[in-house]
Design a protein around this motif. Structure first.
Motif, PDB file in Angstrom:
ATOM      1  N   ALA A 112     -16.699  29.886  10.403  1.00 47.46           N
ATOM      2  CA  ALA A 112     -18.102  31.197  10.390  1.00 47.46           C
ATOM      3  C   ALA A 112     -19.459  30.837   9.326  1.00 47.46           C
ATOM      4  O   ALA A 112     -20.879  31.057   9.494  1.00 47.46           O
ATOM      5  N   ILE A 113     -19.335  29.466   8.837  1.00 43.52           N
ATOM      6  CA  ILE A 113     -20.176  29.724   7.656  1.00 43.52           C
ATOM      7  C   ILE A 113     -21.436  28.848   7.970  1.00 43.52           C
ATOM      8  O   ILE A 113     -22.146  29.388   8.155  1.00 43.52           O
TER       9      ILE A 113
ATOM     10  N   GLU B 259     -11.316  29.673  10.569  1.00 41.74           N
ATOM     11  CA  GLU B 259     -12.018  30.448  10.908  1.00 41.74           C
ATOM     12  C   GLU B 259     -13.245  30.722   9.926  1.00 41.74           C
ATOM     13  O   GLU B 259     -14.819  30.263  10.682  1.00 41.74           O
ATOM     14  N   ARG B 260     -12.966  31.091   8.657  1.00 42.14           N
ATOM     15  CA  ARG B 260     -13.553  30.998   7.517  1.00 42.14           C
ATOM     16  C   ARG B 260     -15.173  29.931   7.845  1.00 42.14           C
ATOM     17  O   ARG B 260     -15.717  30.245   7.277  1.00 42.14           O
ATOM     18  N   TYR B 261     -13.982  28.422   8.238  1.00 41.66           N
ATOM     19  CA  TYR B 261     -15.049  27.174   7.716  1.00 41.66           C
ATOM     20  C   TYR B 261     -15.657  27.361   8.817  1.00 41.66           C
ATOM     21  O   TYR B 261     -16.998  26.431   8.768  1.00 41.66           O
TER      22      TYR B 261
ATOM     23  N   GLN C  19      -6.471  28.945  10.426  1.00 40.22           N
ATOM     24  CA  GLN C  19      -7.118  29.295   9.331  1.00 40.22           C
ATOM     25  C   GLN C  19      -8.811  28.182   9.461  1.00 40.22           C
ATOM     26  O   GLN C  19      -9.257  28.486   8.366  1.00 40.22           O
TER      27      GLN C  19
END
Length: 165
Positions: A162-163, A158-160, A156
């Motif tokens: 990756a930024i 990962e996308r934060y 959960q």
């Protein structure tokens, strides 16, 4: 259970325990952005989602550029546990410019090294040995180095993460 803490600008700040994250949410210092599916946590006055990612309500200024301290474990991790001279599995670190000649304990002067290469090289430079470095030693960068605990990240997060990478 661990929780990713994001600054008000969605910059990853830290990984905290589930309890610490819940306290921040209950004191209205953070809001839950992503929660763990399942049972909520019941407080005296309300039910709260189990936080996986929280966002601080106020921006926290991070002092200066985050300095990453040089450690043996960090050098081995940066070089993927591979010898900088032969490419085999590394278990030690080596000073490219030996300490006896003024070599510093810095990211630019330390490399991962296998025991055999370290013993053969001894107190000499790679140039004197006729060796070439397979990697260029540099300070590490990215969220996996500045935010402790991200090496064992939750899907959960990962996308934060990756930024900021």
């Amino acid at each position: 259970m661990r929780t990713l803490v994001l600054n008000a600008g969605y910059e990853p700040l830290a990984i905290v325990s589930f309890k610490r994250a819940l306290v921040l949410v209950m004191n209205e210092k953070a809001t839950v952005v992503e929660h763990v599916d399942g049972l909520p946590v019941w407080g005296t006055r309300a039910a709260f989602d189990r936080p996986a990612v929280i966002l601080l309500t106020r921006y926290v200024r991070v002092p200066g550029g985050r300095h990453i301290p040089v450690t043996r474990r960090g050098v081995l991790r940066r070089d993927a546990h591979r010898c900088a001279y032969c490419g085999k599995s590394a278990s030690t670190i080596d000073h490219v410019l030996p300490r006896s000649r003024g070599g510093a304990d810095s990211w630019e002067n330390l490399v991962a090294c296998c025991l055999r290469c370290n013993n053969v090289k001894g107190d000499r430079t790679p140039q004197e040995m006729g060796w070439e470095l397979k990697i260029v030693p540099r300070p590490p960068h990215g969220t996996q180095w500045t935010v402790r605990g991200t090496e064992r990240s939750d899907p959960q997060w990962e996308r934060y993460l990756a930024i900021a990478a």
